[in-house]
Design a protein around this motif. Structure first.
Motif, PDB file in Angstrom:
ATOM      1  N   ASP A  55       0.868  -1.179   0.000  1.00  0.00           N
ATOM      2  CA  ASP A  55       0.000   0.000   0.000  1.00  0.00           C
ATOM      3  C   ASP A  55       0.903   1.227   0.000  1.00  0.00           C
ATOM      4  O   ASP A  55       2.022   1.180   0.524  1.00  0.00           O
ATOM      5  N   TRP A  56       0.421   2.311  -0.560  1.00  0.00           N
ATOM      6  CA  TRP A  56       1.277   3.488  -0.628  1.00  0.00           C
ATOM      7  C   TRP A  56       0.474   4.781  -0.617  1.00  0.00           C
ATOM      8  O   TRP A  56      -0.700   4.814  -0.983  1.00  0.00           O
ATOM      9  N   THR A  57       1.153   5.827  -0.159  1.00  0.00           N
ATOM     10  CA  THR A  57       0.678   7.203  -0.271  1.00  0.00           C
ATOM     11  C   THR A  57       1.790   8.007  -0.914  1.00  0.00           C
ATOM     12  O   THR A  57       2.892   8.098  -0.348  1.00  0.00           O
ATOM     13  N   LEU A  58       1.535   8.539  -2.094  1.00  0.00           N
ATOM     14  CA  LEU A  58       2.512   9.411  -2.749  1.00  0.00           C
ATOM     15  C   LEU A  58       2.307  10.831  -2.265  1.00  0.00           C
ATOM     16  O   LEU A  58       1.177  11.273  -1.999  1.00  0.00           O
ATOM     17  N   MET A  59       3.419  11.583  -2.163  1.00  0.00           N
ATOM     18  CA  MET A  59       3.359  12.904  -1.547  1.00  0.00           C
ATOM     19  C   MET A  59       4.346  13.863  -2.215  1.00  0.00           C
ATOM     20  O   MET A  59       5.367  13.452  -2.759  1.00  0.00           O
ATOM     21  N   ILE A  60       4.024  15.152  -2.111  1.00  0.00           N
ATOM     22  CA  ILE A  60       4.969  16.223  -2.415  1.00  0.00           C
ATOM     23  C   ILE A  60       4.860  17.232  -1.276  1.00  0.00           C
ATOM     24  O   ILE A  60       3.759  17.722  -0.974  1.00  0.00           O
ATOM     25  N   MET A  61       5.971  17.534  -0.624  1.00  0.00           N
ATOM     26  CA  MET A  61       5.956  18.491   0.477  1.00  0.00           C
ATOM     27  C   MET A  61       5.706  19.901  -0.070  1.00  0.00           C
ATOM     28  O   MET A  61       6.247  20.278  -1.110  1.00  0.00           O
ATOM     29  N   VAL A  62       4.867  20.661   0.642  1.00  0.00           N
ATOM     30  CA  VAL A  62       4.584  22.042   0.265  1.00  0.00           C
ATOM     31  C   VAL A  62       4.865  22.946   1.463  1.00  0.00           C
ATOM     32  O   VAL A  62       4.826  22.494   2.615  1.00  0.00           O
ATOM     33  N   PRO A  63       5.166  24.218   1.229  1.00  0.00           N
ATOM     34  CA  PRO A  63       5.509  25.124   2.337  1.00  0.00           C
ATOM     35  C   PRO A  63       4.356  25.302   3.319  1.00  0.00           C
ATOM     36  O   PRO A  63       3.176  25.113   2.975  1.00  0.00           O
TER      37      PRO A  63
END
Length: 209
Positions: free
Chosen positions: A98-106
């Protein structure tokens, strides 16, 4: 000219060295997130990636225009888990992941700004899974991490040493979801040169996750 912040350089949690396991405290950070299941070498995984990036870039442009703040769009990241963590180390059974893809934002990214970015990203040629993207905080706390250089399928022995040797030697145990940060451009980097931060949240051995 607006100064551009590169959080990979200003946040200690994006620093790691190959062959070195490090214990660190990761602050609460804010991410664009989207969930999925199964082998990452599938169209479903690619669709999830395609949903994240348009929103990330709309947020970047909005902050520069409306707030006078600019930043480098952060790399793709992923939380990975399974009912049996051996699926990541010895078996490498990707169908069970299982996975959660992410991009960090300010941290200046609010829900209103996020909603506007999603609307703009969907105004023309909307990604199939755009409506599944969410903005949420992640607080990992105490973690162990290292840098892996090479193909993803060669991560197993590194994770085995991290989970079975280093973490117990520090009086710690696994306490959260396996986290990967993909520092390389996956489209342009040869597998042997891929740079990936491998992170594992931990707790004191005998404590509660």
């Amino acid at each position: 000219m607006t100064a551009k912040t590169d959080f990979k350089k200003t946040l200690d949690s994006y620093s790691a060295r190959a062959g070195h396991f490090r214990v660190l405290d990761v602050p609460e950070l804010r991410y664009l997130m989207i969930d999925g299941h199964g082998d990452p070498n599938t169209p479903a995984f690619a669709e999830a990636v395609r949903a994240l990036y348009p929103v990330a870039y709309k947020l970047k442009f909005a902050a520069k225009r409306e707030l006078g703040r600019d930043h480098v769009v952060m790399p793709l990241e992923g939380l990975w888990w399974s009912g049996d963590m051996d699926a990541f180390t010895t078996a490498r059974d990707k169908s069970r992941w299982d996975w959660t893809l992410m991009i960090m934002v300010p941290d200046w990214t609010g829900q209103d700004m996020f909603a506007a970015a999603v609307a703009q990203a969907g105004a023309k040629n909307a990604p199939a899974r755009l409506e599944d993207v969410r903005l949420a905080p992640l607080s990992e706390g105490r973690c162990v991490q290292t840098l892996h250089v090479g193909p993803f399928d060669e991560e197993g022995p590194v994770l085995e040493r991290m989970h079975r040797e280093f973490i117990p030697s520090q009086g710690l145990r696994l306490g959260g979801r396996h986290h990967e940060i993909y520092l390389s451009d996956l489209r342009r980097t040869a597998p042997a040169r891929l740079r990936t931060i491998l992170r594992q949240p931990v707790v004191e051995d005998g404590g509660r996750a």
